[in-house]
Write an enzyme that holds these catalytic residues in place. Structure first.
Site, PDB file in Angstrom:
ATOM      1  N   MET A   1       0.763  -1.228  -0.162  1.00  0.00           N
ATOM      2  CA  MET A   1       0.051   0.045  -0.095  1.00  0.00           C
ATOM      3  C   MET A   1       0.948   1.093   0.031  1.00  0.00           C
ATOM      4  O   MET A   1       1.688   1.351   0.850  1.00  0.00           O
ATOM      5  CB  MET A   1      -0.993   0.043   1.233  1.00  0.00           C
ATOM      6  CG  MET A   1      -1.835  -1.386   1.229  1.00  0.00           C
ATOM      7  SD  MET A   1      -3.072  -1.301   2.670  1.00  0.00           S
ATOM      8  CE  MET A   1      -2.028  -2.101   3.828  1.00  0.00           C
ATOM      9  N   CYS A  83      -5.278  -0.186  -9.123  1.00  0.00           N
ATOM     10  CA  CYS A  83      -4.996   0.970  -8.151  1.00  0.00           C
ATOM     11  C   CYS A  83      -5.685   2.107  -9.155  1.00  0.00           C
ATOM     12  O   CYS A  83      -5.415   2.256 -10.401  1.00  0.00           O
ATOM     13  CB  CYS A  83      -3.624   1.438  -8.212  1.00  0.00           C
ATOM     14  SG  CYS A  83      -3.515   3.207  -7.464  1.00  0.00           S
ATOM     15  N   LYS A 122      -3.019  -8.375  -9.119  1.00  0.00           N
ATOM     16  CA  LYS A 122      -3.966  -7.972  -8.393  1.00  0.00           C
ATOM     17  C   LYS A 122      -4.883  -7.158  -9.223  1.00  0.00           C
ATOM     18  O   LYS A 122      -4.364  -6.156  -9.716  1.00  0.00           O
ATOM     19  CB  LYS A 122      -3.345  -7.457  -7.224  1.00  0.00           C
ATOM     20  CG  LYS A 122      -4.377  -6.919  -6.225  1.00  0.00           C
ATOM     21  CD  LYS A 122      -3.818  -6.492  -4.909  1.00  0.00           C
ATOM     22  CE  LYS A 122      -4.886  -5.728  -3.807  1.00  0.00           C
ATOM     23  NZ  LYS A 122      -4.847  -4.545  -4.037  1.00  0.00           N
ATOM     24  N   HIS A 154      -9.450  -7.741  -5.621  1.00  0.00           N
ATOM     25  CA  HIS A 154     -10.355  -6.852  -4.743  1.00  0.00           C
ATOM     26  C   HIS A 154     -11.540  -6.792  -5.055  1.00  0.00           C
ATOM     27  O   HIS A 154     -11.917  -6.198  -6.184  1.00  0.00           O
ATOM     28  CB  HIS A 154      -9.570  -5.316  -4.713  1.00  0.00           C
ATOM     29  CG  HIS A 154      -9.998  -4.368  -3.893  1.00  0.00           C
ATOM     30  ND1 HIS A 154      -9.628  -2.981  -3.793  1.00  0.00           N
ATOM     31  CD2 HIS A 154     -11.263  -4.350  -3.076  1.00  0.00           C
ATOM     32  CE1 HIS A 154     -10.413  -2.349  -3.068  1.00  0.00           C
ATOM     33  NE2 HIS A 154     -11.205  -2.975  -2.498  1.00  0.00           N
ATOM     34  N   ASN A 194      -9.629 -10.100  -1.624  1.00  0.00           N
ATOM     35  CA  ASN A 194      -9.011  -8.828  -0.771  1.00  0.00           C
ATOM     36  C   ASN A 194     -10.343  -7.864  -0.777  1.00  0.00           C
ATOM     37  O   ASN A 194     -11.215  -8.073  -1.849  1.00  0.00           O
ATOM     38  CB  ASN A 194      -8.062  -8.214  -1.480  1.00  0.00           C
ATOM     39  CG  ASN A 194      -7.756  -6.864  -1.103  1.00  0.00           C
ATOM     40  OD1 ASN A 194      -7.811  -5.908  -1.854  1.00  0.00           O
ATOM     41  ND2 ASN A 194      -7.390  -6.772   0.023  1.00  0.00           N
ATOM     42  N   GLY A 196     -12.136  -5.257   2.627  1.00  0.00           N
ATOM     43  CA  GLY A 196     -13.060  -5.188   3.824  1.00  0.00           C
ATOM     44  C   GLY A 196     -12.793  -6.474   4.610  1.00  0.00           C
ATOM     45  O   GLY A 196     -13.783  -6.350   5.681  1.00  0.00           O
ATOM     46  N   GLY A 216      -5.301  -5.447   3.759  1.00  0.00           N
ATOM     47  CA  GLY A 216      -4.817  -4.222   3.789  1.00  0.00           C
ATOM     48  C   GLY A 216      -5.172  -3.264   4.852  1.00  0.00           C
ATOM     49  O   GLY A 216      -4.111  -3.557   5.757  1.00  0.00           O
ATOM     50  N   ARG A 217      -5.875  -2.717   5.040  1.00  0.00           N
ATOM     51  CA  ARG A 217      -6.222  -1.392   6.043  1.00  0.00           C
ATOM     52  C   ARG A 217      -6.103  -2.117   7.579  1.00  0.00           C
ATOM     53  O   ARG A 217      -5.665  -1.631   8.510  1.00  0.00           O
ATOM     54  CB  ARG A 217      -7.354  -0.501   5.842  1.00  0.00           C
ATOM     55  CG  ARG A 217      -7.106   0.385   4.741  1.00  0.00           C
ATOM     56  CD  ARG A 217      -8.439   0.829   4.100  1.00  0.00           C
ATOM     57  NE  ARG A 217      -9.517  -0.074   3.659  1.00  0.00           N
ATOM     58  CZ  ARG A 217     -10.414  -0.006   2.886  1.00  0.00           C
ATOM     59  NH1 ARG A 217     -10.721   1.364   2.713  1.00  0.00           N
ATOM     60  NH2 ARG A 217     -11.011  -0.822   2.239  1.00  0.00           N
TER      61      ARG A 217
HETATM   62  C1  LIG Z   1      -3.143   4.002   1.751  1.00  0.00           C
HETATM   63  C2  LIG Z   1      -3.299   2.930   0.691  1.00  0.00           C
HETATM   64  C3  LIG Z   1      -2.448   2.815  -0.185  1.00  0.00           C
HETATM   65  C4  LIG Z   1      -2.844   1.749  -1.224  1.00  0.00           C
HETATM   66  N1  LIG Z   1      -1.730   1.325  -2.257  1.00  0.00           N
HETATM   67  C5  LIG Z   1      -2.113   0.204  -2.997  1.00  0.00           C
HETATM   68  C6  LIG Z   1      -1.054  -0.248  -3.799  1.00  0.00           C
HETATM   69  O1  LIG Z   1       0.124   0.490  -3.853  1.00  0.00           O
HETATM   70  N2  LIG Z   1      -1.256  -1.407  -4.645  1.00  0.00           N
HETATM   71  C7  LIG Z   1      -2.421  -1.934  -4.220  1.00  0.00           C
HETATM   72  O2  LIG Z   1      -2.430  -3.008  -4.961  1.00  0.00           O
HETATM   73  N3  LIG Z   1      -3.259  -1.701  -3.466  1.00  0.00           N
HETATM   74  C8  LIG Z   1      -3.166  -0.656  -2.820  1.00  0.00           C
HETATM   75  N4  LIG Z   1      -4.216  -0.173  -1.826  1.00  0.00           N
HETATM   76  C9  LIG Z   1      -5.370  -1.060  -1.970  1.00  0.00           C
HETATM   77  C10 LIG Z   1      -5.227  -2.109  -0.759  1.00  0.00           C
HETATM   78  O3  LIG Z   1      -4.272  -3.196  -1.212  1.00  0.00           O
HETATM   79  C11 LIG Z   1      -6.349  -3.029  -0.727  1.00  0.00           C
HETATM   80  O4  LIG Z   1      -6.575  -3.536  -1.984  1.00  0.00           O
HETATM   81  C12 LIG Z   1      -7.666  -2.087  -0.458  1.00  0.00           C
HETATM   82  O5  LIG Z   1      -7.320  -1.267   0.721  1.00  0.00           O
HETATM   83  C13 LIG Z   1      -8.842  -2.897  -0.013  1.00  0.00           C
HETATM   84  O6  LIG Z   1      -8.535  -3.771   0.943  1.00  0.00           O
HETATM   85  P1  LIG Z   1      -8.609  -3.748   2.607  1.00  0.00           P
HETATM   86  O7  LIG Z   1     -10.030  -3.522   2.803  1.00  0.00           O
HETATM   87  O8  LIG Z   1      -8.254  -4.987   3.315  1.00  0.00           O
HETATM   88  O9  LIG Z   1      -7.740  -2.598   2.864  1.00  0.00           O
HETATM   89  C14 LIG Z   1      -3.989   0.851  -0.887  1.00  0.00           C
HETATM   90  C15 LIG Z   1      -4.678   1.156   0.000  1.00  0.00           C
HETATM   91  C16 LIG Z   1      -4.733   2.117   0.873  1.00  0.00           C
HETATM   92  C17 LIG Z   1      -5.308   2.344   2.161  1.00  0.00           C
END
Ligand SMILES: Cc1cc2nc3c(=O)[nH]c(=O)nc-3n(C[C@H](O)[C@H](O)[C@H](O)COP(=O)(O)O)c2cc1C
Length: 318
Positions: A1, A83, A122, A154, A194, A196, A216-217
């Site tokens: 991320m 992204c 991804k 995702h 992926n 949530g 992720g988060r």
């Molecule tokens: C600050 C931030 C930066 C992110 N950067 C990337 C990234 O560089 N590459 C990517 O595949 N996803 C990126 N994501 C998305 C996350 O990998 C993930 O797909 C998304 O947040 C949903 O998953 P989660 O609900 O578990 O966070 C980013 C998310 C956040 C919050």
């Protein structure tokens, strides 16, 4: 991320789980080829297993960047097709590639031909007005025919116009069923999910339907949950986690980083949510957000913050 899972964050997360595969921030292929490689790609040996995520849409450049990543010692190369940021759209890569599955397959084929380590992708379930049924199938069919070793999805669409990158991580509804249906069609391929996922219990439930779950988060904001991964998913022993040893390891790591000209805050900014829910966590968080960010702050600030956390009482009793 991006801006989150830098090398310091990954070093920290790897202290919490030895087994989980960690991902870098997305690094654009052009930057890998022409940029300051050690700064962009350098990592600590202890971070393995670690995957390098690349952004790009030029098969030749992605192949070159993948080769460089492999030579740096990464365990996997992942291509970002998810992204939605403006910057990424203007470079025609990231989520907008959902509209050109043949190009994505060409990119994967070129990367596969360039490296021996796994090449994965991804993606989203679709973008804009796309119907996620054919859109995700076309993407998946193309990348697996090109030799991809895994597809992480995702489980929501991205809207390339009208929503900010942040909104694109929350507003389009999650559709786990769409990812499960893809897995049902691709029995012998690795499909990961992926989006949530808030807890290890939720992650475990997804594994009834797909091959992997990516956090992720939740992993970033509440990293303490990572301490349960090795026992829950990789057959590790469920012994109580030694947080004092963790803080010692992180303090040593921070001392090395400071010696090399870095700042304590570069390391500790990723550790703010560690004791979420425990008595004293608020004070710990405050110290990391204030004292630890001051110029000249040393590793003892981290230890002082940790001393505020009270493992003896439950949060309810506090
Ligand atoms: C600050 C931030 C930066 C992110 N950067 C990337 C990234 O560089 N590459 C990517 O595949 N996803 C990126 N994501 C998305 C996350 O990998 C993930 O797909 C998304 O947040 C949903 O998953 P989660 O609900 O578990 O966070 C980013 C998310 C956040 C919050």
């Amino acid at each position: 991320m991006m801006d989150w899972t830098d090398r310091h964050c990954r070093f920290f997360h790897h202290q919490l789980t030895r087994e989980a595969l960690l991902y870098t921030e997305m690094v654009v292929a052009d930057a890998v080829i022409h940029g300051a490689r050690e700064r962009l790609l350098g990592f600590d040996d202890s971070e393995h297993p670690v995957a390098l995520q690349l952004g790009g849409a030029d098969p030749g450049k992605l192949a070159e960047a993948a080769r460089i990543g492999e030579a740096f010692g990464y365990d996997e190369i992942n291509l970002n097709v998810g992204c939605p940021s403006d910057r990424v759209q203007s470079g025609t890569f990231g989520a907008c590639l959902m509209k050109t599955p043949v190009l994505v397959a060409d990119c994967v084929a070129a990367m596969k031909a360039a490296v021996k380590i796994p090449v994965t992708v991804k993606c989203r379930i679709g973008v804009d007005e796309q119907d996620p049924e054919p859109a995700l199938d076309a993407l998946a069919d193309g990348v697996f025919a090109a030799g991809a070793d895994a597809l992480w999805v995702h489980a929501r669409k991205a809207w390339l116009e009208g929503l900010s990158p942040k909104e694109n991580r929350d507003v389009p509804p999650l559709d786990y069923g769409r990812v499960y249906r893809l897995k049902a069609r691709k029995q012998n391929k690795f499909i990961g999910i992926n989006g949530g996922i808030q807890s290890l219990a939720e992650a475990l439930r997804h594994l009834d339907h797909v091959d992997g779950a990516m956090l992720g988060r939740a992993a970033y904001h509440t990293p303490g949950i990572l301490t349960g991964i090795d026992a829950a998913f990789y057959g590790g022993t469920a012994e109580p986690f030694d947080f004092a040893a963790l803080i010692d390891a992180m303090a040593d790591y921070a001392a090395r980083h400071i010696e090399q000209g870095g700042r304590l805050g570069h390391v500790t900014r990723h550790m703010v949510g560690l004791f979420h829910g425990l008595p004293g966590a608020r004070r710990y968080r405050q110290i990391l957000s204030t004292e630890a960010t001051k110029p000249g702050a040393g590793p003892q600030v981290l230890k002082a913050a940790f001393a505020e956390v009270d493992f003896g009482r439950t949060a309810e009793a506090a």
